[in-house]
Design a protein around this motif. Structure first.
Motif, PDB file in Angstrom:
ATOM      1  N   VAL A 274       0.536  -1.652   0.148  1.00  0.00           N
ATOM      2  CA  VAL A 274       0.067  -0.296   0.160  1.00  0.00           C
ATOM      3  C   VAL A 274       0.854   0.984   0.064  1.00  0.00           C
TER       4      VAL A 274
ATOM      5  N   LEU B  34       1.410   3.943  -2.399  1.00  0.00           N
ATOM      6  CA  LEU B  34       0.718   5.602  -2.681  1.00  0.00           C
ATOM      7  C   LEU B  34       1.931   6.473  -3.160  1.00  0.00           C
TER       8      LEU B  34
ATOM      9  N   ASN C  50      -4.591  -0.871   7.535  1.00  0.00           N
ATOM     10  CA  ASN C  50      -4.365  -0.746   5.714  1.00  0.00           C
ATOM     11  C   ASN C  50      -5.200   0.134   5.946  1.00  0.00           C
TER      12      ASN C  50
ATOM     13  N   SER D 201      -3.200   4.235   4.870  1.00  0.00           N
ATOM     14  CA  SER D 201      -3.528   4.597   3.553  1.00  0.00           C
ATOM     15  C   SER D 201      -4.771   6.240   4.636  1.00  0.00           C
TER      16      SER D 201
END
Length: 529
Positions: A336, A340, A464, A468
């Motif tokens: 992740v 990102l 997660n 995020s």
């Protein structure tokens, strides 16, 4: 027959998660140096055609090294070595190592001599897109003659690493790759000025590193009592067993490397810089894959092999179950974050010297699909040893062949609309297929998962999601990264990494996860016969 005792060096094996953390810490140092190396190389060479030629020349022996040594060979060698130690004696294991070193060494030297003599043909085979560029093809062939001897050197280094790992000595093999990074940094900063074509210095840096890495590990092999003169022993039953296991494992454990090589072949037909963009993106992918995935897999293989050799199926399943949980708790947030933070990471590490803004955008477009495949690549590293510990290399081979064919089909399907990023996405999707098929195969006959996976999965999803949200909330505008200084970029990137990590850990703790959930159960005491 009473089993002979092992020397003190083998009296204890660091257990489970602690061993993985130790290996990860050493690998982290190596990977940091690898990033420094790539930053230095990107600054001095950018994505020019010369560096593309080096990446091709280095990737071929490096690919074969991973195929023969770190991949297929170690997965075939470690279970046989551990079984020899457990069921016979330390002396028998030492004889086995000497015979394997002698046999493998002769085979690899012969392969290297053939490759050097046929370097133009090898270059043409692995970089067909360069056939219309005679100077580029000549440069690749010249570099191959220098870099190919790296194959026997680093393969023997990987063999000694496998020996040390089987004796619970994980730190030395994990830190050894630092020498390659240091050598390439010195080659870029110091040796490049010695050559008419500066990029040739990198080829010599690879060769020097191969010698240094092997010499570095030999004293530690001596310390565990396993260093002896190599012996050619083609007819030895254990050597033949290893070679028989190794043949299917060549495909089974190394499908990721085969896919990367196919990517290089196809990328050579795309615009100049495509090979470099994929290389830099893959290097960032390799960071968490090496620090977490390879570390856990390296530690778990000797443990699984011991439990299989000792006939403890329940502990075998428990060890594999915990390894999978460790991979996911580390791999999912890494994936992740890579997705990102692709732009900020690449800008912070590579936006200097010869690296243009266009190069950064193209590298980021490859890193994002690679990030999607990261958890599956990490799972493969741990799932495949479940079969190899049982000396079953055929099942992973068949699964890997299916995944490799799927990867080739997806490459051809996606390269048109997505160009080099399509090659990265194909790698991710084929890794997903590979991991799913490995799980299914293990569940059928070898692996019984522990209870609690649904709750564990929900905790990971919550962690997660929280990470995020924090990363998106703290993310500065995209253009800011291009105008900031190194220290500004580094500071903001550190803030994002720390903020995301804290949010992830706090969310897991609130959801009820504790460190004990990640520890491998201690081996049950053996009952005398």
């Amino acid at each position: 027959m009473k089993k002979s005792s092992s020397p003190p060096a083998d009296s204890a094996h660091p257990s489970g998660f602690r061993s993985s953390l130790m290996f990860s810490a050493m690998t982290f140092i190596s990977r940091i140096m690898g990033l420094v190396r790539d930053v230095v190389m990107a600054f001095h060479f950018g994505s020019q055609s010369g560096i593309d030629a080096f990446f091709v020349a280095f990737r071929i022996p490096n690919f074969l090294r991973r195929l023969f040594a770190e991949g297929a060979f170690s997965q075939a060698f470690v279970p046989v070595l551990v079984a020899c130690k457990e069921q016979q004696s330390h002396a028998a294991a030492r004889v086995l190592v000497a015979r394997v070193v002698g046999t493998l060494g002769v085979m690899l030297v012969a392969l290297t001599v053939l490759a050097i003599l046929a370097s133009p043909l090898v270059a043409s085979l692995f970089a067909p897109g360069f056939r219309g560029q005679p100077e580029q093809m000549k440069l690749v062939a010249s570099m191959l003659q220098i870099t190919f001897p790296y194959l026997p050197l680093i393969s023997l280094t990987a063999l000694t690493s496998a020996v040390l790992n089987s004796y619970g000595r994980f730190a030395v093999p994990a830190v050894t790759p630092v020498l390659l990074n240091v050598s390439l940094i010195v080659a870029t900063l110091v040796m490049a000025g010695w050559f008419e074509n500066p990029v040739m210095a990198l080829a010599w840096g690879v060769l020097i590193a191969g010698v240094a890495q092997l010499l570095f590990q030999l004293p530690f092999v001596q310390a565990v009592g396993m260093l002896s003169w190599p012996v050619w022993s083609w007819r030895d039953s254990h050597v033949r067993r290893i070679l028989a296991l190794m043949v299917p494992a060549l495909v089974g454990v190394s499908v990721g490397q085969i896919n990367l090589l196919l990517d290089t072949v196809l990328a050579s037909f795309l615009q100049t810089g495509s090979i470099s963009w994929l290389y830099y993106a893959n290097r960032l992918l390799e960071f968490p894959l090496g620090v977490f995935g390879v570390a856990i897999a390296t530690v778990v293989l000797p443990s699984l092999s011991r439990e299989q050799a000792s006939g403890r199926p329940q502990l075998f399943s428990a060890t594999l179950d915990r390894a999978l949980r460790q991979v996911l708790v580390l791999g999912l947030p890494a994936a992740v974050a890579l997705y990102l933070l692709a732009g900020p990471l690449i800008a912070t590490l590579f936006h200097y010297g010869s690296m243009r803004v266009h190069d950064l955008d193209m590298t980021a477009s490859a890193l994002r699909p690679y990030a999607v495949g990261l958890p599956f690549l990490m799972l493969i590293k741990v799932l495949a040893p479940g079969f190899y510990a049982c000396q079953d290399t055929r099942t992973p081979m068949r699964i890997a062949l299916v995944a490799m064919v799927a990867n080739m089909f997806l490459n051809l399907l996606l390269i048109g609309p997505l160009h080099h990023a399509g090659l990265a996405l194909a790698t991710a999707l084929s890794a997903l297929l590979n991991a799913v098929l490995l799980v299914r195969g293990l569940l059928r006959k070898l692996f019984t998962p522990s209870p609690g996976w649904v709750a564990y999965g929900c905790r990971l999803l919550l962690g997660n999601a929280c990470m995020s949200v924090v990363l998106v909330a703290l993310m500065p505008p995209a253009d800011s990264w291009l105008h900031w200084s190194l220290w500004q970029r580094s500071g903001h990137l550190a803030l994002l990494v720390v903020g995301g990590f804290v949010a992830y850990v706090l969310a897991l703790l609130v959801a009820g996860m504790r460190p004990a959930h990640l520890l491998t159960p201690a081996p049950a005491p053996c009952t005398p016969n």
